[in-house]
Scaffold this motif. Sequence first.
Motif, PDB file in Angstrom:
ATOM      1  N   PRO A 225      11.099  -3.504 -13.078  1.00 61.70           N
ATOM      2  CA  PRO A 225      11.239  -4.966 -12.968  1.00 61.70           C
ATOM      3  C   PRO A 225      11.739  -5.353 -11.574  1.00 61.70           C
ATOM      4  N   GLY A 226      11.217  -6.447 -11.062  1.00 63.23           N
ATOM      5  CA  GLY A 226      11.674  -6.946  -9.767  1.00 63.23           C
ATOM      6  C   GLY A 226      10.986  -6.318  -8.582  1.00 63.23           C
ATOM      7  N   TYR A 227      10.004  -5.443  -8.844  1.00 59.48           N
ATOM      8  CA  TYR A 227       9.331  -4.757  -7.735  1.00 59.48           C
ATOM      9  C   TYR A 227       8.748  -5.746  -6.733  1.00 59.48           C
ATOM     10  N   LEU A 228       7.919  -6.672  -7.195  1.00 62.51           N
ATOM     11  CA  LEU A 228       7.284  -7.621  -6.279  1.00 62.51           C
ATOM     12  C   LEU A 228       8.235  -8.737  -5.844  1.00 62.51           C
TER      13      LEU A 228
ATOM     14  N   GLY B  35       0.800  -1.219   0.000  1.00 62.22           N
ATOM     15  CA  GLY B  35       0.000   0.000   0.000  1.00 62.22           C
ATOM     16  C   GLY B  35       0.832   1.269   0.000  1.00 62.22           C
ATOM     17  N   LEU B  36       2.094   1.170   0.416  1.00 61.68           N
ATOM     18  CA  LEU B  36       2.982   2.337   0.442  1.00 61.68           C
ATOM     19  C   LEU B  36       3.703   2.554  -0.883  1.00 61.68           C
ATOM     20  N   PHE B  37       3.855   1.469  -1.661  1.00 65.17           N
ATOM     21  CA  PHE B  37       4.701   1.548  -2.854  1.00 65.17           C
ATOM     22  C   PHE B  37       3.956   1.317  -4.176  1.00 65.17           C
ATOM     23  N   ASP B  38       2.763   0.767  -4.138  1.00 68.82           N
ATOM     24  CA  ASP B  38       2.092   0.396  -5.390  1.00 68.82           C
ATOM     25  C   ASP B  38       1.864   1.574  -6.333  1.00 68.82           C
ATOM     26  N   ASP B  39       1.724   2.768  -5.798  1.00 73.71           N
ATOM     27  CA  ASP B  39       1.501   3.932  -6.666  1.00 73.71           C
ATOM     28  C   ASP B  39       2.762   4.780  -6.807  1.00 73.71           C
TER      29      ASP B  39
END
Length: 536
Positions: A86-89, A75-79
């Motif tokens: 790439p590699g976010y999740l 919720g802090l980073f999705d936007d």
Amino acid sequence: MEVASLGTYLNPGNKGFQKILQSEYVDKTGMIALINKTIGTSEMLLCISRPRRFGKSYATKMLCAYYDCSCDSRGLFDDREVARTPGYLTHLNQYHVINLDITGFISEAKRQRKPLADVPERIVEAVHKELKDMFPELPAGESLMENLSRCVEETGREFVFIIDEWDALIREAKGDGEIQSAYLNLLRGWFKNNNFTPNVVAAAYMTGILPVKKDGSQSAISDFKEYTILNPGRFVEFTGFTESEVRLLCGRHGMDFEEVRQWYDGYDFPGHGAIYNPYSVMCAMQDQKCRSYWQKTSAAESLMTYINMDFEGLQEVVSRLISGEEIEVDTESFENDFETFRSRNDVLTLLIHLGYLTWNEEDGTVRIPNEEVRGEFRKILNGTNANRKWMELISRSRKLLEDTIAGEGEAVAKAIEEIRDTQYAPTFYNNEQALRYVIKFAYIAAIDQYLKVEELPSGKGIADVVYLPKRNSMLPALVVELKWNKSSEGAIRQIKERNYPAVLEGFGGEVVMAGISYDAKKKAHSCLIERNLMYG
């Protein structure tokens, strides 16, 4: 083993970053993508140094929130920017985090009146205690490193080390090699241990003011990839605020961008443009006012001490910097500490790392970056701790400014002669540029009340030096024209014929026109001053 959460040093969660997001936040999460690329590579150890007030602690809180496996930070980073990389999740909330602010351990030791020599062991004890509290099933009697290794084996999660103010103990224990060695040995055990580092450390991010110390102990962290204020490399846009970010902030807050640029710009990097001090910019936005938000530091207090040492004419160099010149500096000899100074180059390089000077790598020169920092140097002019030679120069300059405004041409010429004969004069006094050099020294006290502009386009030509009175000042503007082996009368005539004062329209006040010349045969200066030319 189940993953436990919310320690002070181990898995601290994301509350720190949540608080940052409650205020206005300039998105710097793109830096996470750069660190993600290093995980699992030989470049997983990063050391990034920046001046104070350049967002180092904000960055560490952001990294804790992203990597910490004990919380859910989507919720802090999705936007944010990082979510589009790439590699976010892949790496989001997937690691144990050890987060250390070394200044906190130093402050606590001082509060308890304990020696700094205890700090390395205090760090070990604090982390180990939290590790055993969170994972009580860890066997007793093992060392911290043994328990960290076992934790990775049991949980299947490696550690991300995030260390703020990593160099604080090096700075505080200057001159004490035993303390420095004990601390560096602690880092060596974590980051240069073939039986530990590859198996336990997923990545390490250290930030501080100084780069790795250049002495025999540097091997303690020689495997770190360094990004300094001299060469921030791919992290340059995360060193501070970019110009586009500042323009957006100014538009949002109704602030004059040009005024903000004058106050806080100046850290320029080839191919990337200007970098601004984020702390000062945000303070200006919140207060709706541009002024100095620079915090007094021990380094600033030492500035006059360094100048009084006068390494290789350092006072002269500082005078030239204050008067607006760019100075060549060799940054290679600096040993990355606050104690080993062998030349003026070492002192000037330290001032780059502290943010008091900006470095132009292409030209190999430094200058004072902006109005905010220039204010710190102004304190030197008004200080009482300067040595006699320095104070004499400032005293002469202030009297010269008074005489110029009063139209005392002979007194001005005499004062310039006196300053020409001091150590601050150029070695070769043989052209108009040398005369300009002396004039800028002579009027050094004017920076308190004036903005100096050289070669200002105006009317039908270019005025040599123009001093513009600062806002709300009752002082007149000064237009100075220089001549070599020509008359001062000719200088005044040129000011009038080429209509140099035209550029001052709108300031609303008086102009003092000063024609200053040097006769090489007579070895004498002359000065003619005219006043009361109205503009507006």
